[in-house]
Design a protein around this motif. Structure first.
Motif, PDB file in Angstrom:
ATOM      1  N   PRO A 127       0.634  -0.825  -0.026  1.00 15.55           N
ATOM      2  CA  PRO A 127       0.249   0.313  -0.471  1.00 15.55           C
ATOM      3  C   PRO A 127       0.497   1.102   0.315  1.00 15.55           C
ATOM      4  O   PRO A 127       0.580   1.768  -0.967  1.00 15.55           O
ATOM      5  CB  PRO A 127      -1.119  -0.404   1.502  1.00 15.55           C
ATOM      6  CG  PRO A 127       0.491  -1.265   2.133  1.00 15.55           C
ATOM      7  CD  PRO A 127       0.530  -1.898   1.306  1.00 15.55           C
ATOM      8  N   GLN A 128       1.757   1.352   0.592  1.00 14.74           N
ATOM      9  CA  GLN A 128       2.698   2.854   0.626  1.00 14.74           C
ATOM     10  C   GLN A 128       3.293   2.664  -0.536  1.00 14.74           C
ATOM     11  O   GLN A 128       3.656   4.116  -1.046  1.00 14.74           O
ATOM     12  CB  GLN A 128       3.594   2.480   1.987  1.00 14.74           C
ATOM     13  CG  GLN A 128       5.140   3.604   1.914  1.00 14.74           C
ATOM     14  CD  GLN A 128       4.151   4.761   1.845  1.00 14.74           C
ATOM     15  OE1 GLN A 128       3.782   4.977   3.458  1.00 14.74           O
ATOM     16  NE2 GLN A 128       4.139   5.878   1.731  1.00 14.74           N
ATOM     17  N   GLY A 129       3.620   1.694  -1.565  1.00 12.05           N
ATOM     18  CA  GLY A 129       4.533   1.603  -2.191  1.00 12.05           C
ATOM     19  C   GLY A 129       2.940   2.356  -3.636  1.00 12.05           C
ATOM     20  O   GLY A 129       3.330   2.721  -4.549  1.00 12.05           O
ATOM     21  N   ALA A 130       2.045   1.934  -3.209  1.00 13.93           N
ATOM     22  CA  ALA A 130       0.703   2.237  -4.374  1.00 13.93           C
ATOM     23  C   ALA A 130       0.697   3.951  -3.598  1.00 13.93           C
ATOM     24  O   ALA A 130       0.726   4.626  -5.159  1.00 13.93           O
ATOM     25  CB  ALA A 130      -0.361   1.418  -3.729  1.00 13.93           C
ATOM     26  N   GLN A 131       0.614   4.192  -3.072  1.00 12.70           N
ATOM     27  CA  GLN A 131       0.790   6.062  -2.619  1.00 12.70           C
ATOM     28  C   GLN A 131       2.119   6.606  -3.644  1.00 12.70           C
ATOM     29  O   GLN A 131       1.577   7.454  -4.157  1.00 12.70           O
ATOM     30  CB  GLN A 131       0.529   5.861  -0.679  1.00 12.70           C
ATOM     31  CG  GLN A 131      -0.719   5.679  -0.143  1.00 12.70           C
ATOM     32  CD  GLN A 131      -0.115   6.432   0.979  1.00 12.70           C
ATOM     33  OE1 GLN A 131       0.518   6.307   1.503  1.00 12.70           O
ATOM     34  NE2 GLN A 131      -1.899   6.458   1.871  1.00 12.70           N
ATOM     35  N   PRO A 172     -12.505   6.430  -3.233  1.00 10.04           N
ATOM     36  CA  PRO A 172     -13.602   5.386  -3.629  1.00 10.04           C
ATOM     37  C   PRO A 172     -14.862   5.490  -5.192  1.00 10.04           C
ATOM     38  O   PRO A 172     -14.517   4.543  -5.307  1.00 10.04           O
ATOM     39  CB  PRO A 172     -14.511   6.277  -2.177  1.00 10.04           C
ATOM     40  CG  PRO A 172     -13.388   6.574  -1.721  1.00 10.04           C
ATOM     41  CD  PRO A 172     -12.418   7.078  -2.128  1.00 10.04           C
ATOM     42  N   LEU A 173     -15.291   6.937  -5.200  1.00 14.06           N
ATOM     43  CA  LEU A 173     -15.715   6.798  -6.853  1.00 14.06           C
ATOM     44  C   LEU A 173     -14.796   6.169  -7.758  1.00 14.06           C
ATOM     45  O   LEU A 173     -15.001   5.510  -8.581  1.00 14.06           O
ATOM     46  CB  LEU A 173     -16.184   8.080  -7.129  1.00 14.06           C
ATOM     47  CG  LEU A 173     -17.245   8.319  -5.917  1.00 14.06           C
ATOM     48  CD1 LEU A 173     -17.652   9.804  -6.268  1.00 14.06           C
ATOM     49  CD2 LEU A 173     -18.282   7.250  -6.123  1.00 14.06           C
ATOM     50  N   GLY A 174     -13.704   7.058  -7.559  1.00  8.30           N
ATOM     51  CA  GLY A 174     -12.547   6.524  -9.268  1.00  8.30           C
ATOM     52  C   GLY A 174     -11.944   5.245  -9.199  1.00  8.30           C
ATOM     53  O   GLY A 174     -12.239   4.077 -10.302  1.00  8.30           O
ATOM     54  N   VAL A 175     -11.829   4.183  -8.117  1.00  6.76           N
ATOM     55  CA  VAL A 175     -11.658   2.912  -7.841  1.00  6.76           C
ATOM     56  C   VAL A 175     -12.835   2.056  -8.390  1.00  6.76           C
ATOM     57  O   VAL A 175     -12.468   0.965  -9.120  1.00  6.76           O
ATOM     58  CB  VAL A 175     -11.247   2.187  -6.232  1.00  6.76           C
ATOM     59  CG1 VAL A 175     -10.428   0.741  -6.445  1.00  6.76           C
ATOM     60  CG2 VAL A 175      -9.447   3.207  -6.215  1.00  6.76           C
ATOM     61  N   SER A 176     -13.717   2.282  -7.602  1.00  6.88           N
ATOM     62  CA  SER A 176     -15.222   2.300  -8.417  1.00  6.88           C
ATOM     63  C   SER A 176     -15.590   1.026  -9.514  1.00  6.88           C
ATOM     64  O   SER A 176     -15.510   1.067 -10.279  1.00  6.88           O
ATOM     65  CB  SER A 176     -16.133   2.130  -7.015  1.00  6.88           C
ATOM     66  OG  SER A 176     -16.069   1.719  -5.788  1.00  6.88           O
ATOM     67  N   ALA A 222     -13.926   0.600  -0.352  1.00  7.73           N
ATOM     68  CA  ALA A 222     -13.550   0.930   0.160  1.00  7.73           C
ATOM     69  C   ALA A 222     -12.860   0.315   1.274  1.00  7.73           C
ATOM     70  O   ALA A 222     -11.988   1.090   2.141  1.00  7.73           O
ATOM     71  CB  ALA A 222     -15.074   1.202   1.458  1.00  7.73           C
ATOM     72  N   THR A 223     -12.935  -0.610   2.088  1.00  8.22           N
ATOM     73  CA  THR A 223     -12.108  -1.849   2.840  1.00  8.22           C
ATOM     74  C   THR A 223     -10.178  -1.858   2.142  1.00  8.22           C
ATOM     75  O   THR A 223      -9.579  -1.335   2.776  1.00  8.22           O
ATOM     76  CB  THR A 223     -12.178  -3.385   2.805  1.00  8.22           C
ATOM     77  OG1 THR A 223     -13.348  -3.403   3.359  1.00  8.22           O
ATOM     78  CG2 THR A 223     -11.479  -4.215   3.850  1.00  8.22           C
ATOM     79  N   LEU A 224     -10.272  -1.844   0.706  1.00  7.74           N
ATOM     80  CA  LEU A 224      -9.317  -1.584   0.372  1.00  7.74           C
ATOM     81  C   LEU A 224      -8.497  -0.809   0.995  1.00  7.74           C
ATOM     82  O   LEU A 224      -7.135  -0.026   1.103  1.00  7.74           O
ATOM     83  CB  LEU A 224      -9.052  -1.663  -1.303  1.00  7.74           C
ATOM     84  CG  LEU A 224      -7.975  -1.912  -1.981  1.00  7.74           C
ATOM     85  CD1 LEU A 224      -6.594  -2.384  -1.714  1.00  7.74           C
ATOM     86  CD2 LEU A 224      -8.294  -1.510  -3.551  1.00  7.74           C
ATOM     87  N   LEU A 225      -8.986   0.901   0.357  1.00  7.00           N
ATOM     88  CA  LEU A 225      -8.780   2.178   0.184  1.00  7.00           C
ATOM     89  C   LEU A 225      -8.741   2.421   1.833  1.00  7.00           C
ATOM     90  O   LEU A 225      -7.066   3.294   2.337  1.00  7.00           O
ATOM     91  CB  LEU A 225      -9.848   3.005  -0.071  1.00  7.00           C
ATOM     92  CG  LEU A 225     -10.149   3.094  -0.879  1.00  7.00           C
ATOM     93  CD1 LEU A 225     -10.773   3.827  -2.178  1.00  7.00           C
ATOM     94  CD2 LEU A 225      -8.527   3.047  -2.417  1.00  7.00           C
ATOM     95  N   GLN A 226      -9.044   2.539   2.824  1.00  3.11           N
ATOM     96  CA  GLN A 226      -9.373   2.533   4.038  1.00  3.11           C
ATOM     97  C   GLN A 226      -7.278   1.585   5.179  1.00  3.11           C
ATOM     98  O   GLN A 226      -6.261   2.498   4.828  1.00  3.11           O
ATOM     99  CB  GLN A 226      -9.268   1.236   5.050  1.00  3.11           C
ATOM    100  CG  GLN A 226     -11.302   2.126   5.418  1.00  3.11           C
ATOM    101  CD  GLN A 226     -12.357   1.456   5.703  1.00  3.11           C
ATOM    102  OE1 GLN A 226     -12.003   0.900   6.509  1.00  3.11           O
ATOM    103  NE2 GLN A 226     -13.365   2.175   6.325  1.00  3.11           N
ATOM    104  N   ARG A 227      -6.950   0.592   4.284  1.00  2.90           N
ATOM    105  CA  ARG A 227      -5.380  -0.507   4.632  1.00  2.90           C
ATOM    106  C   ARG A 227      -4.584   0.842   3.719  1.00  2.90           C
ATOM    107  O   ARG A 227      -3.907   0.489   4.589  1.00  2.90           O
ATOM    108  CB  ARG A 227      -5.320  -1.610   3.590  1.00  2.90           C
ATOM    109  CG  ARG A 227      -4.206  -1.969   3.941  1.00  2.90           C
ATOM    110  CD  ARG A 227      -4.290  -3.730   2.930  1.00  2.90           C
ATOM    111  NE  ARG A 227      -2.671  -3.866   3.095  1.00  2.90           N
ATOM    112  CZ  ARG A 227      -1.785  -4.543   3.628  1.00  2.90           C
ATOM    113  NH1 ARG A 227      -2.217  -4.326   5.228  1.00  2.90           N
ATOM    114  NH2 ARG A 227      -1.170  -4.762   4.015  1.00  2.90           N
ATOM    115  N   ILE A 228      -4.623   1.107   2.047  1.00  9.44           N
ATOM    116  CA  ILE A 228      -4.056   2.069   1.819  1.00  9.44           C
ATOM    117  C   ILE A 228      -4.245   3.266   2.558  1.00  9.44           C
ATOM    118  O   ILE A 228      -2.460   3.667   2.794  1.00  9.44           O
ATOM    119  CB  ILE A 228      -4.297   2.573   0.431  1.00  9.44           C
ATOM    120  CG1 ILE A 228      -4.409   1.094  -0.580  1.00  9.44           C
ATOM    121  CG2 ILE A 228      -3.670   3.124  -0.376  1.00  9.44           C
ATOM    122  CD1 ILE A 228      -4.192   0.963  -1.454  1.00  9.44           C
ATOM    123  N   ALA A 229      -5.082   3.281   3.096  1.00  8.61           N
ATOM    124  CA  ALA A 229      -4.513   4.954   3.946  1.00  8.61           C
ATOM    125  C   ALA A 229      -3.777   5.152   4.774  1.00  8.61           C
ATOM    126  O   ALA A 229      -3.004   5.988   5.803  1.00  8.61           O
ATOM    127  CB  ALA A 229      -6.218   5.646   3.865  1.00  8.61           C
TER     128      ALA A 229
END
Length: 499
Positions: free
Chosen positions: A278-282, A333-337, A490-497
């Motif tokens: 997730p940090q690499g993704a950011q 969220p809207l973009g990834v969905s 939402a669960t995925l983005l919470q992990r990345i955040a």
């Protein structure tokens, strides 16, 4: 939970694989039986995928239909499968496109047994990637999905010749495999690095998710995942294998190639890269969204300049996959969905496009859009379906392409407004070449040489009608898919955040 639910995902993977094994023992001089058996396997896969979607929809999100069996315990490898709200739409997509492709192959007369064996192995690989939570098996199925493409294109494909511009089917097949295998090497290096960094205890995605790799490790290996999987997703500038592969492939293979296979690349970035690093993704998503935006604009401009009808659709596919990459890269969220919904929408739409091109070429033996004209006067059903696919491509409200693209645009404008503007410009260019293409090929004056053309056969009409049905259904009622997608995004983005 029923016995079917306990082993549903294993069964979904086993049906096409078992179909391929059974076909090996069919006598080659029984082409009619081979075709009917292949259709039965395709329809059974569709039924299982619809059942998975319908059953999962009644649940609360997260991984469901879990199965886990140890295999090489010393290396941390085991058969572990499950699906979540991101995966289920892609399984439904595969279940829809497979039988459509098989029914569109009703006129395959050259070695049909071998053709359908390879086609089912390809789909086995696709479904295996979508359900695998063990990264060793995910990579194994990833390779299984890619390698049959070489023979399917090299043996049953066709060459493209426009004067000095000649691309043989062997060229298209070899280029595709070389690019995708090169991308696979990068993916495998990253997977082994994560396994070693985690202490060589497991390839289990959920175990590795808890490993908390260091920020430096993530920055180093996320680009390997991004580019390695991105090659299959048509990521610029590693996309050039895709249009050549599309053009050389037979109709059913083009449908599965663009409709399903390219989604493995985007899915790999999401499931492996964004979940485990997730940090690499950011850190690397700003690069991915720039490349994705180039995909959109470059692909649309390239499509506008093509004469070969199949190359138009091929470059259009590259352009629309750019929206998927843009949506993922927003980390919004809207973009990834929207990106996940775009995978489904683009898969159905592109499969329909290539089915239509196959019908046109089978009747006219021509793909040159400067020669084709006024075909709707003789091929009314084909023309009507092409209009639906074209309007989906340019994002007409009421069709699935609009819902997916508007979510991606909103997510992009919230995070990278300038790139959002460029994405909208790409959509405008798409409208230009799609409307011009429809006007020239279908609604111009009828050329003398096309006055005796037959329309799509009933079996082709039925297969394409199913694809049209899903484009309209998702366009009018997107919430069943979005309900599944949103929870796990939402669960995925919470992990990345949290990283």
């Amino acid at each position: 939970m029923s016995l079917l639910d306990n082993h549903l995902l294993t069964l979904i993977v086993a049906v096409p694989f078992g179909g391929a094994l059974a076909l090996i023992f069919f006598p080659s001089d029984r082409p009619r039986a081979i075709h009917y058996f292949a259709r039965a396997v395709g329809l059974l896969t569709l039924l299982l995928s619809v059942y998975t979607f319908a059953t999962y929809w009644s649940k609360d999100g997260g991984f469901q239909f879990r199965e886990s069996y140890p295999w090489l315990e010393g290396l941390g490898i085991g058969w572990k499968v499950a699906v979540d709200g991101i995966t289920v739409p892609l399984i439904l997509l595969t279940g829809v496109v497979l039988p459509a492709g098989i029914f569109m192959s009703w006129n395959v007369k050259h070695r049909p047994k071998d053709f359908f064996v390879l086609l089912m192995l390809l789909v086995t690989g696709v479904l295996g990637v979508f359900v695998s939570l063990d990264l060793f098996f995910l990579f194994f199925f990833y390779e299984l999905a890619v390698l049959p493409m070489y023979l399917l294109i090299g043996v049953w494909g066709s060459s493209s010749d426009f004067g000095t511009f000649i691309r043989t089917k062997e060229y298209g097949a070899m280029k595709l495999v070389l690019y995708l295998v090169a991308g696979s090497v990068l993916v495998w290096v990253a997977l082994v690095a994560m396994w070693v960094e985690a202490g060589m205890v497991s390839f289990d995605l959920e175990v590795l998710e808890k490993a908390s790799f260091s920020p430096g490790f993530q920055r180093l290996f996320f680009p390997l995942v991004m580019v390695g999987f991105g090659v299959l997703a048509g990521l610029w500038p590693f996309h050039t294998w895709s249009p050549d592969g599309h053009v050389a492939a037979p109709t059913a293979v083009s449908m599965l190639h663009a409709g399903v296979l390219m989604k493995l690349g985007a899915y790999g970035i999401l499931r492996v890269g964004m979940v485990l690093l997730p940090q690499g993704a950011q850190d690397w998503m700003p690069v991915l969204i720039v490349f994705g935006t180039i995909n959109v604009v470059y692909g649309a401009i390239s499509a506008m300049g093509q004469r070969d009808l199949k190359y138009v659709v091929g470059y259009s596919s590259v352009s629309h996959m750019g929206y998927v990459l843009m949506g993922l890269a927003t980390l919004e969220p809207l973009g990834v969905s929207g990106a996940v919904l775009q995978m489904f929408s683009h898969g159905i739409m592109t499969a329909l496009f290539f089915a239509l091109v196959g019908v046109i070429y089978d009747r006219t033996h021509v793909r040159d859009i400067t020669v084709l004209e006024g075909l709707s006067k003789r091929m009314g059903v084909t023309g009507a379906f092409f209009v639906v696919a074209g309007l989906t491509s340019l994002g007409l409200p009421g069709l699935s392409g609009f819902v997916a693209e508007i979510l991606v645009f909103i997510g992009t404008f919230r995070t990278y407004p300038l790139l959002g503007v460029l994405g909208v410009i790409g959509a405008a260019i798409t409208a230009v070449y799609i409307l011009r293409l429809m006007a020239k090929v279908f609604f111009g004056p009828l050329g003398d040489r096309w006055k005796g053309l037959p329309d799509a056969a009933r079996i082709e009409t039925g297969a394409m009608a199913v694809l049209v049905f899903f484009l309209v259904l998702v366009g009018l009622m997107p919430w069943p898919l979005l309900r599944l997608i949103d929870v796990d995004v939402a669960t995925l983005l919470q992990r990345i955040a949290g990283a």
